[in-house]
Design a protein around this motif. Structure first.
Motif, PDB file in Angstrom:
ATOM      1  N   SER A 296       0.849  -1.265  -0.170  1.00  0.00           N
ATOM      2  CA  SER A 296      -0.067   0.037  -0.074  1.00  0.00           C
ATOM      3  C   SER A 296       0.845   1.347  -0.018  1.00  0.00           C
ATOM      4  N   ASP A 297       0.126   2.446  -0.171  1.00  0.00           N
ATOM      5  CA  ASP A 297       0.986   3.555  -0.016  1.00  0.00           C
ATOM      6  C   ASP A 297       2.202   3.865  -0.921  1.00  0.00           C
ATOM      7  N   ILE A 298       1.986   3.521  -2.147  1.00  0.00           N
ATOM      8  CA  ILE A 298       3.038   3.484  -3.057  1.00  0.00           C
ATOM      9  C   ILE A 298       3.176   5.111  -3.446  1.00  0.00           C
ATOM     10  N   VAL A 299       4.314   5.346  -3.274  1.00  0.00           N
ATOM     11  CA  VAL A 299       4.859   6.844  -3.450  1.00  0.00           C
ATOM     12  C   VAL A 299       6.176   6.890  -4.160  1.00  0.00           C
ATOM     13  N   GLN A 300       5.956   7.441  -5.570  1.00  0.00           N
ATOM     14  CA  GLN A 300       7.101   7.436  -6.615  1.00  0.00           C
ATOM     15  C   GLN A 300       7.867   8.547  -6.004  1.00  0.00           C
ATOM     16  N   LYS A 301       9.033   8.545  -5.379  1.00  0.00           N
ATOM     17  CA  LYS A 301       9.578   9.621  -5.007  1.00  0.00           C
ATOM     18  C   LYS A 301      10.523  10.546  -6.153  1.00  0.00           C
ATOM     19  N   ARG A 302      11.211   9.581  -7.007  1.00  0.00           N
ATOM     20  CA  ARG A 302      11.857  10.063  -8.046  1.00  0.00           C
ATOM     21  C   ARG A 302      11.585   9.201  -9.086  1.00  0.00           C
ATOM     22  N   GLU A 303      12.119   9.626 -10.320  1.00  0.00           N
ATOM     23  CA  GLU A 303      11.965   8.605 -11.353  1.00  0.00           C
ATOM     24  C   GLU A 303      12.110   7.126 -11.145  1.00  0.00           C
ATOM     25  N   ASN A 304      13.302   7.049 -10.637  1.00  0.00           N
ATOM     26  CA  ASN A 304      13.777   5.486 -10.440  1.00  0.00           C
ATOM     27  C   ASN A 304      13.729   4.966  -8.803  1.00  0.00           C
ATOM     28  N   GLN A 305      12.903   6.003  -7.976  1.00  0.00           N
ATOM     29  CA  GLN A 305      12.934   5.230  -6.841  1.00  0.00           C
ATOM     30  C   GLN A 305      11.501   5.586  -6.267  1.00  0.00           C
ATOM     31  N   THR A 306      11.060   4.250  -5.468  1.00  0.00           N
ATOM     32  CA  THR A 306       9.770   4.129  -5.134  1.00  0.00           C
ATOM     33  C   THR A 306       9.723   3.683  -3.702  1.00  0.00           C
TER      34      THR A 306
ATOM     35  N   ASN B 127      15.636  -9.497  -9.120  1.00  0.00           N
ATOM     36  CA  ASN B 127      17.042  -9.076  -9.389  1.00  0.00           C
ATOM     37  C   ASN B 127      17.371  -7.787  -8.559  1.00  0.00           C
ATOM     38  N   PHE B 128      17.114  -7.567  -7.470  1.00  0.00           N
ATOM     39  CA  PHE B 128      17.437  -6.364  -6.724  1.00  0.00           C
ATOM     40  C   PHE B 128      18.604  -6.955  -5.771  1.00  0.00           C
ATOM     41  N   SER B 129      19.832  -6.911  -6.463  1.00  0.00           N
ATOM     42  CA  SER B 129      20.754  -7.759  -5.657  1.00  0.00           C
ATOM     43  C   SER B 129      21.679  -6.652  -4.620  1.00  0.00           C
ATOM     44  N   HIS B 130      21.511  -5.476  -4.741  1.00  0.00           N
ATOM     45  CA  HIS B 130      22.262  -4.593  -3.990  1.00  0.00           C
ATOM     46  C   HIS B 130      21.219  -3.961  -2.620  1.00  0.00           C
ATOM     47  N   PHE B 131      21.747  -4.425  -1.485  1.00  0.00           N
ATOM     48  CA  PHE B 131      21.124  -3.877  -0.370  1.00  0.00           C
ATOM     49  C   PHE B 131      21.502  -2.593   0.273  1.00  0.00           C
ATOM     50  N   VAL B 132      20.782  -1.330   0.027  1.00  0.00           N
ATOM     51  CA  VAL B 132      21.531  -0.068   0.366  1.00  0.00           C
ATOM     52  C   VAL B 132      21.420   0.341   1.769  1.00  0.00           C
ATOM     53  N   LEU B 133      20.343   0.176   2.484  1.00  0.00           N
ATOM     54  CA  LEU B 133      20.503   0.267   3.907  1.00  0.00           C
ATOM     55  C   LEU B 133      19.159   0.108   4.270  1.00  0.00           C
ATOM     56  N   LEU B 134      19.167  -0.105   5.831  1.00  0.00           N
ATOM     57  CA  LEU B 134      18.147  -0.506   6.711  1.00  0.00           C
ATOM     58  C   LEU B 134      18.024   0.619   7.832  1.00  0.00           C
TER      59      LEU B 134
ATOM     60  N   PRO C 264      20.981  -3.024  -9.738  1.00  0.00           N
ATOM     61  CA  PRO C 264      21.932  -2.492 -10.522  1.00  0.00           C
ATOM     62  C   PRO C 264      21.614  -2.465 -12.109  1.00  0.00           C
ATOM     63  N   GLU C 265      20.944  -3.489 -12.458  1.00  0.00           N
ATOM     64  CA  GLU C 265      20.924  -3.412 -13.909  1.00  0.00           C
ATOM     65  C   GLU C 265      20.006  -2.436 -14.682  1.00  0.00           C
ATOM     66  N   VAL C 266      18.957  -2.253 -13.928  1.00  0.00           N
ATOM     67  CA  VAL C 266      18.036  -1.210 -14.558  1.00  0.00           C
ATOM     68  C   VAL C 266      18.142   0.104 -13.777  1.00  0.00           C
ATOM     69  N   ASN C 267      18.926   0.312 -12.622  1.00  0.00           N
ATOM     70  CA  ASN C 267      19.020   1.460 -11.625  1.00  0.00           C
ATOM     71  C   ASN C 267      17.817   1.882 -11.226  1.00  0.00           C
ATOM     72  N   ILE C 268      17.265   0.730 -10.617  1.00  0.00           N
ATOM     73  CA  ILE C 268      15.875   1.097  -9.712  1.00  0.00           C
ATOM     74  C   ILE C 268      16.093   0.828  -8.160  1.00  0.00           C
ATOM     75  N   ASP C 269      15.561   1.855  -7.349  1.00  0.00           N
ATOM     76  CA  ASP C 269      15.609   1.808  -6.136  1.00  0.00           C
ATOM     77  C   ASP C 269      14.171   1.571  -5.390  1.00  0.00           C
ATOM     78  N   ILE C 270      13.879   0.651  -4.599  1.00  0.00           N
ATOM     79  CA  ILE C 270      12.789   0.306  -4.079  1.00  0.00           C
ATOM     80  C   ILE C 270      13.052   0.423  -2.583  1.00  0.00           C
ATOM     81  N   ALA C 271      12.048   1.300  -1.737  1.00  0.00           N
ATOM     82  CA  ALA C 271      12.217   1.521  -0.350  1.00  0.00           C
ATOM     83  C   ALA C 271      11.015   0.570   0.214  1.00  0.00           C
ATOM     84  N   ILE C 272      11.173  -0.235   1.128  1.00  0.00           N
ATOM     85  CA  ILE C 272      10.229  -1.021   1.599  1.00  0.00           C
ATOM     86  C   ILE C 272       9.837  -0.405   2.982  1.00  0.00           C
TER      87      ILE C 272
END
Lengths: 230, 303, 175
Positions: free
Chosen positions: C15-25, C46-53, C73-81
């Motif tokens: 729920s609460d899907i917010v797209q903050k930047r073009e490649n960050q949701t 294929n989200f192989s890179h863990f950025v932070l918690l 890293p392949e399509v350069n997309i961030d997802i924040a859960i």
């Protein structure tokens, strides 16, 4: 005897910050003897530091002080952001070597400790250990506002406010951060103080040892090292 | 001249050489600072450092071997000095040179390292143990080409006495080992770089590596003894190399000039080349200088 | 990005899907399904890179918010859960089996917020605060200033100005 031992060990177990590797234990020696080892007492000397009086001959002492002032070996220990301001001193532009200032790699061989910037409690523990390993005419320089009154970290839960409650400070250099020129001025100020015979920080530390220790122990809560790290 | 009447002159020579060594150390630092476009510390800084270190009020020791380590190291330096002729032909400054002194000097060069290893080992610091193993490994590799060069010279002149080797080189620049056996000189000068502990081979004592290596625990007076020895040892080694390869010296002026030039060979190589790791320097010493050393023996034997 | 979000919405109750930047949701999911969503993103999307918690203390709602940021890293997309956990019983499933470095973040959160991650290696070891015996300092009910004044010997005579007021008075003294 066993009663006393039990009392001691139970007292140690109550201390929740006591590191398990420092507990008393029995060890079998290579030749088969079973010996008891108390790491904190066996590996370290438990004595408090002693006051080493200056030489009685004033002229001779002032000569020694001149040598001490002209040969300052700085311990390469950067505690905070200010350590990055130290390195330009060694470059051709500022060239602190001209004033007899060198970097020394170990506390045993150095005579000046620069607390560069904010000092967190975790670092303070290491700083105290390093400071106590330095040999007697030793000096402390507080670099930046953080060591004077906390600077911009004055209300942080984890950085100290006043360095002079924990170590005897000879010189402060104000600024956030001070430029290398200010550092050079600070060095000259320190040299002047040493030549006047005011660089007796180590003796001050030994005289007020209990007060300094009480202040240190107030904030370093997991004190699992000897009181004075020889 | 009897042994006892010689002692004052030996002490005088020791005093001169320690001060000359400190002076050269100061000039060394000054020149390397100039090459780095700095002004550098004063020339008299080594003396101030020594005064400061000896005047430290407290010092920490870790046992009897810890005391003896710097003493052995100083013994190594003084030992080389004692059995080496300083001025050729001078009765006063030929020290206690005798028929087999070259072997004894070779021994003393390693003796200091071993004494230091025992002392630093008792300090208990893990870095000193690492530094010692590095230092001994590297010094073994450094000594090999030097030994070959000395064997070549010994075969050439059929003697193990430094005085006789110097005597054989008198009578003009072409009589020097430099010209009579250039391979031995090349091997010897390359191992001189290592024996001096100057830049390409100073990883053992570099402050930026494991902090300062073997002397990491030595403080105050102990360090001062080590510093005194470093000044003496380096200049004495320069004089030894001068005796071996460059015809010795017949008076003090010649000694100063020649040993200065030999000493500064190490400086100028050191400021140009970066530092080798220990495994690299051992491999390097077992390649080029060792082959040069073998060539030196073959050259003397067959040509 | 849109297709990815559609796939996620189909599979998970986000729920609460917010797209903050073009490649960050940013998106929100309940506590139970967080780890399975992360596992799905890592292994299938294929989200192989863990950025932070990291964590946020919503003291008014009596909630802690945990944010996991993953990167493809392949399509350069961030997802924040984002996931909300109760402040009364701050406990969360550990994700150290997916990336080793998560254990370090969890150790830090345990120390700074008191959020427990059972089973995470070394989670009870001290991270920065050695021997802290007060309430965890990043919680908002911890009074930093009071603690400092009691502990660190503040130097008397220190003045504090509100930066906005101070600059206003300095730049426009006449109002």
């Amino acid at each position: 005897m066993s009663e006393i031992n039990n009392k001691n060990t139970s007292g140690i177990e109550k201390d929740k910050f006591f590191a398990p590797e420092n507990e008393k234990r029995t060890v079998t020696a290579p030749d088969g003897q079973i010996i008891e080892i108390d790491p904190l007492n066996d590996y370290f000397c438990g004595d408090a530091p002693r006051v080493h009086k200056p030489h009685k001959n004033k002229l001779f002492e002032s000569f020694l002080n001149w040598a001490r002032a002209e040969s300052i070996w700085v311990l390469g220990f950067g505690t905070g952001c200010g350590s990055i301001e130290l390195y330009p001193l060694l470059t051709p532009r500022f060239d602190a070597y001209r004033f007899g200032i060198q970097m020394a790699p170990t506390p045993r061989q150095s005579s000046l400790m620069i607390i560069s910037g904010y000092l967190s409690v975790k670092t303070l523990k290491r700083v105290v250990r390093s400071y106590e390993q330095m040999q007697n005419p030793k000096f402390v320089m507080g670099l930046g506002s953080c060591t004077i009154n906390g600077g911009m970290y004055w209300d942080s839960y984890n950085t100290i406010n006043r360095l002079d409650y924990y170590l005897p400070v000879d010189t402060y250099i104000a600024g956030c951060m001070p430029r290398p020129e200010a550092l050079l001025a600070g060095f000259n100020h320190l040299k002047k103080a040493i030549k006047e015979g005011k660089g007796e920080g180590a003796n001050k530390y030994a005289e007020n040892f209990e007060w300094y220790k009480a202040n240190q122990k107030k904030i370093i809560k997991d004190w699992n090292m000897p009181d004075y790290n020889w | 001249m009897g042994v006892f009447t010689k002692i004052p002159y030996v002490l005088l020579g020791l005093f001169i050489l320690i001060n000359y060594g400190l002076l050269v150390t100061g000039i060394f630092r000054r020149i390397s600072a100039r090459i780095g476009k700095r002004i550098g510390m004063p020339v008299y800084q080594p003396w101030i450092n020594l005064v400061k270190l000896y005047a430290k009020r407290s010092s920490v020791y870790h046992g009897i071997m810890f005391y003896l380590g710097p003493v052995f190291r100083l013994g190594g330096g003084v030992g080389i000095f004692l059995f080496m002729p300083l001025i050729f032909g001078s009765e006063y400054f030929s020290n206690f040179s005798f028929a087999g002194d070259l072997i004894l000097i070779m021994y003393f060069m390693f003796f200091g390292m071993l004494g230091m290893a025992l002392g630093a080992g008792e300090g208990g610091h893990p870095y000193s143990a690492i530094g010692i193993s590095r230092g001994l490994a590297q010094f073994t590799a450094i000594e090999l080409p030097l030994t070959f060069a000395i064997i070549a010279i010994a075969i050439q002149y059929q003697t193990l006495s430094l005085t006789e080797i110097v005597a054989a080189q008198q009578g003009g620049i072409t009589h020097w080992v430099l010209f009579t056996n250039p391979f031995a000189t090349a091997a010897g000068m390359l191992s001189f770089l290592g024996a001096m502990g100057a830049s390409p081979f100073n990883v053992v004592r570099a402050p930026q590596e494991i902090p300062i290596g073997p002397p990491v625990e030595f403080n105050s007076g102990f360090l001062a003894v080590l510093r005194t020895n470093a000044a003496l040892l380096h200049i004495v080694e320069a004089i030894l190399w001068m005796n071996l390869f460059f015809g010795g010296a017949t008076n003090w002026i010649e000694l100063f000039i020649k040993s200065f030039c030999v000493y500064f060979f190490a400086l100028f190589v050191g400021t140009v080349f970066p530092r080798f790791r220990v495994d690299q320097s051992i491999r390097w010493y077992l390649k080029v200088p060792l082959i040069l050393g073998i060539l030196a023996i073959l050259y003397i034997k067959f040509i | 990005m849109k297709e990815l979000l559609q796939r996620l919405e189909y599979r998970f109750d986000v729920s609460d899907i917010v797209q903050k930047r073009e490649n960050q949701t940013f998106l929100t999911i309940d506590k139970k399904h967080t780890i399975s969503l992360i596992t799905h993103l890592r292994d299938i999307e294929n989200f192989s890179h863990f950025v932070l918690l990291t964590a946020v203390d919503w003291i008014e709602d009596n909630l802690f918010q945990l944010t996991y940021i993953l990167h493809n890293p392949e399509v350069n997309i961030d997802i924040a859960i984002r996931t909300m956990i109760s402040r009364d019983n701050p406990e969360m499933d550990s994700a150290h089996h997916l990336w080793e470095q998560v254990a370090t973040y969890q150790r830090e959160l345990k120390e700074m917020f008191g959020i427990n991650f059972p089973g995470s290696p070394g989670v009870n070891d001290s991270f920065i605060l050695e021997g802290w015996d007060d309430i965890p300092p990043y919680r908002r009910d911890f009074d930093t200033k009071k603690y400092t004044e009691e502990t660190y010997f503040p130097r008397p005579g220190r003045q504090t100005n509100d930066p906005a007021e101070y600059m206003k008075n300095k730049l426009y003294p006449n109002g």
